[in-house]
Design a protein around this motif. Structure first.
Motif, PDB file in Angstrom:
ATOM      1  N   ARG A   1     -28.811  19.315   7.982  1.00 20.06           N
ATOM      2  CA  ARG A   1     -27.201  19.743   7.714  1.00 20.06           C
ATOM      3  C   ARG A   1     -26.625  20.575   6.549  1.00 20.06           C
ATOM      4  N   GLN A   2     -26.551  21.443   6.952  1.00 20.54           N
ATOM      5  CA  GLN A   2     -25.170  22.316   5.612  1.00 20.54           C
ATOM      6  C   GLN A   2     -24.585  23.530   6.223  1.00 20.54           C
ATOM      7  N   ALA A   3     -22.898  22.816   6.508  1.00 17.96           N
ATOM      8  CA  ALA A   3     -21.615  23.471   6.427  1.00 17.96           C
ATOM      9  C   ALA A   3     -21.351  23.739   5.726  1.00 17.96           C
ATOM     10  N   PRO A   4     -20.851  25.233   5.517  1.00 21.86           N
ATOM     11  CA  PRO A   4     -20.435  26.032   4.373  1.00 21.86           C
ATOM     12  C   PRO A   4     -19.631  25.192   3.515  1.00 21.86           C
ATOM     13  N   GLU A   5     -20.164  25.282   2.560  1.00 25.89           N
ATOM     14  CA  GLU A   5     -18.973  25.140   0.586  1.00 25.89           C
ATOM     15  C   GLU A   5     -19.660  23.567   0.946  1.00 25.89           C
ATOM     16  N   LYS A   6     -20.984  23.082   1.487  1.00 27.06           N
ATOM     17  CA  LYS A   6     -20.769  21.812   1.596  1.00 27.06           C
ATOM     18  C   LYS A   6     -21.821  21.439   1.008  1.00 27.06           C
ATOM     19  N   ASP A   7     -22.396  20.440   1.008  1.00 24.82           N
ATOM     20  CA  ASP A   7     -23.653  20.391   0.395  1.00 24.82           C
ATOM     21  C   ASP A   7     -25.048  19.720   1.670  1.00 24.82           C
ATOM     22  N   ARG A   8     -25.832  19.563   1.388  1.00 25.87           N
ATOM     23  CA  ARG A   8     -26.932  19.765   2.719  1.00 25.87           C
ATOM     24  C   ARG A   8     -26.525  18.062   2.856  1.00 25.87           C
TER      25      ARG A   8
ATOM     26  N   GLN B   1     -28.674  28.478  13.385  1.00 30.02           N
ATOM     27  CA  GLN B   1     -27.087  28.145  12.998  1.00 30.02           C
ATOM     28  C   GLN B   1     -27.233  27.988  13.568  1.00 30.02           C
ATOM     29  N   VAL B   2     -26.077  26.659  13.937  1.00 28.14           N
ATOM     30  CA  VAL B   2     -24.931  25.677  15.223  1.00 28.14           C
ATOM     31  C   VAL B   2     -23.745  26.179  14.985  1.00 28.14           C
ATOM     32  N   THR B   3     -23.298  26.799  15.640  1.00 27.16           N
ATOM     33  CA  THR B   3     -21.582  26.989  16.583  1.00 27.16           C
ATOM     34  C   THR B   3     -20.632  25.968  17.380  1.00 27.16           C
ATOM     35  N   VAL B   4     -20.282  24.818  16.615  1.00 27.58           N
ATOM     36  CA  VAL B   4     -18.681  24.446  17.796  1.00 27.58           C
ATOM     37  C   VAL B   4     -17.885  25.332  17.706  1.00 27.58           C
ATOM     38  N   SER B   5     -17.352  25.612  18.883  1.00 27.81           N
ATOM     39  CA  SER B   5     -15.864  25.969  18.799  1.00 27.81           C
ATOM     40  C   SER B   5     -15.404  24.859  19.875  1.00 27.81           C
ATOM     41  N   SER B   6     -13.806  25.180  19.031  1.00 28.52           N
ATOM     42  CA  SER B   6     -12.965  23.727  19.918  1.00 28.52           C
ATOM     43  C   SER B   6     -12.127  24.843  20.913  1.00 28.52           C
TER      44      SER B   6
ATOM     45  N   ALA C   1     -22.094  16.039  23.346  1.00 24.49           N
ATOM     46  CA  ALA C   1     -21.228  15.729  22.700  1.00 24.49           C
ATOM     47  C   ALA C   1     -20.545  16.587  21.078  1.00 24.49           C
ATOM     48  N   LEU C   2     -20.576  17.504  21.314  1.00 30.16           N
ATOM     49  CA  LEU C   2     -21.019  18.334  20.236  1.00 30.16           C
ATOM     50  C   LEU C   2     -19.461  18.230  19.619  1.00 30.16           C
ATOM     51  N   LYS C   3     -19.399  18.321  18.479  1.00 33.30           N
ATOM     52  CA  LYS C   3     -18.246  18.210  17.824  1.00 33.30           C
ATOM     53  C   LYS C   3     -17.646  19.891  16.749  1.00 33.30           C
ATOM     54  N   PRO C   4     -16.356  20.091  16.719  1.00 36.48           N
ATOM     55  CA  PRO C   4     -16.541  20.991  15.776  1.00 36.48           C
ATOM     56  C   PRO C   4     -16.674  21.374  14.054  1.00 36.48           C
ATOM     57  N   GLU C   5     -16.772  19.611  14.396  1.00 36.97           N
ATOM     58  CA  GLU C   5     -17.525  19.314  12.553  1.00 36.97           C
ATOM     59  C   GLU C   5     -19.369  19.118  12.677  1.00 36.97           C
ATOM     60  N   ASP C   6     -19.844  19.188  13.946  1.00 40.38           N
ATOM     61  CA  ASP C   6     -21.495  19.720  13.913  1.00 40.38           C
ATOM     62  C   ASP C   6     -21.049  20.919  13.557  1.00 40.38           C
ATOM     63  N   THR C   7     -20.608  21.708  13.047  1.00 33.80           N
ATOM     64  CA  THR C   7     -21.190  23.464  13.205  1.00 33.80           C
ATOM     65  C   THR C   7     -21.916  23.271  11.625  1.00 33.80           C
ATOM     66  N   ALA C   8     -23.054  23.827  10.828  1.00 29.13           N
ATOM     67  CA  ALA C   8     -23.317  23.956  10.392  1.00 29.13           C
ATOM     68  C   ALA C   8     -25.276  24.735  10.521  1.00 29.13           C
ATOM     69  N   VAL C   9     -25.610  24.657   9.604  1.00 24.75           N
ATOM     70  CA  VAL C   9     -26.941  25.207   9.519  1.00 24.75           C
ATOM     71  C   VAL C   9     -28.177  24.188   9.767  1.00 24.75           C
ATOM     72  N   TYR C  10     -28.920  23.410  10.412  1.00 20.71           N
ATOM     73  CA  TYR C  10     -29.656  22.614  10.603  1.00 20.71           C
ATOM     74  C   TYR C  10     -31.052  23.631  10.225  1.00 20.71           C
ATOM     75  N   TYR C  11     -31.816  22.720   9.632  1.00 16.59           N
ATOM     76  CA  TYR C  11     -33.210  22.785   8.909  1.00 16.59           C
ATOM     77  C   TYR C  11     -33.527  21.229   9.176  1.00 16.59           C
ATOM     78  N   CYS C  12     -34.598  21.332   9.408  1.00 15.12           N
ATOM     79  CA  CYS C  12     -35.888  20.625   9.927  1.00 15.12           C
ATOM     80  C   CYS C  12     -36.801  21.007   9.132  1.00 15.12           C
ATOM     81  N   ALA C  13     -37.344  19.248   8.453  1.00 14.43           N
ATOM     82  CA  ALA C  13     -37.959  18.645   7.890  1.00 14.43           C
ATOM     83  C   ALA C  13     -39.651  17.375   7.230  1.00 14.43           C
ATOM     84  N   THR C  14     -40.509  18.179   6.807  1.00 12.28           N
ATOM     85  CA  THR C  14     -41.566  17.228   6.961  1.00 12.28           C
ATOM     86  C   THR C  14     -41.974  16.552   5.391  1.00 12.28           C
ATOM     87  N   ALA C  15     -42.425  15.412   5.288  1.00 13.99           N
ATOM     88  CA  ALA C  15     -43.273  15.150   4.551  1.00 13.99           C
ATOM     89  C   ALA C  15     -44.249  16.221   4.024  1.00 13.99           C
ATOM     90  N   ARG C  16     -44.543  16.081   2.537  1.00 15.26           N
ATOM     91  CA  ARG C  16     -45.804  16.787   2.342  1.00 15.26           C
ATOM     92  C   ARG C  16     -46.975  16.129   2.237  1.00 15.26           C
TER      93      ARG C  16
END
Length: 122
Positions: free
Chosen positions: A38-45, A117-122, A84-99
């Motif tokens: 996942r990658q939240a705004p202005e944060k690394d994946r 996009q997953v958005t959790v409101s408080s 039990a989602l929390k506001p800090e779980d808000t992010a774009v969630y990406y799926c990945a698989t090994a080549r």
């Protein structure tokens, strides 16, 4: 060509649940490690969860342990149940698989989905 498509994102209140799905085309997930990031705004994946190529082992980032569950639903679909989602779980969630088959998720390159996009409101 391998393509991954994530679905199931949305807006949910804190304490709620969402289930993300990742569907593969061009290849199945059988014999390949799969994970969620996942990658939240202005944060690394960041890593969220993974299942190894056998599907027998799972690994979770500390912030989601006990709340998120990664599962192989069928040969071409992997899900991420998020409770039990929390506001800090808000992010774009990406799926990945090994080549490459029968290796760890980050060995030998990775295919990525476009994210949901997953958005959790408080």
């Amino acid at each position: 060509q391998v393509q991954l498509v994530e679905t199931g994102g949305g807006l949910v209140q804190a304490g709620g649940s969402l289930k993300l799905s990742c569907t593969a085309s061009g290849r199945t997930f059988s014999g390949y490690a799969v994970g969620w990031y996942r990658q939240a705004p202005e944060k690394d994946r960041e890593f969220v969860a993974s299942t190894n190529w056998l599907g027998a082992l799972t690994n979770y980032a500390d912030p989601v342990k006990g709340r998120f569950t990664i599962s192989r639903e069928n040969r071409s679909t992997v899900t991420l149940q998020m409770n039990a989602l929390k506001p800090e779980d808000t992010a774009v969630y990406y799926c990945a698989t090994a080549r490459s088959p029968r290796v760890a998720l980050t060995m030998g390159g990775t295919y990525w989905g476009q994210g949901t996009q997953v958005t959790v409101s408080s």
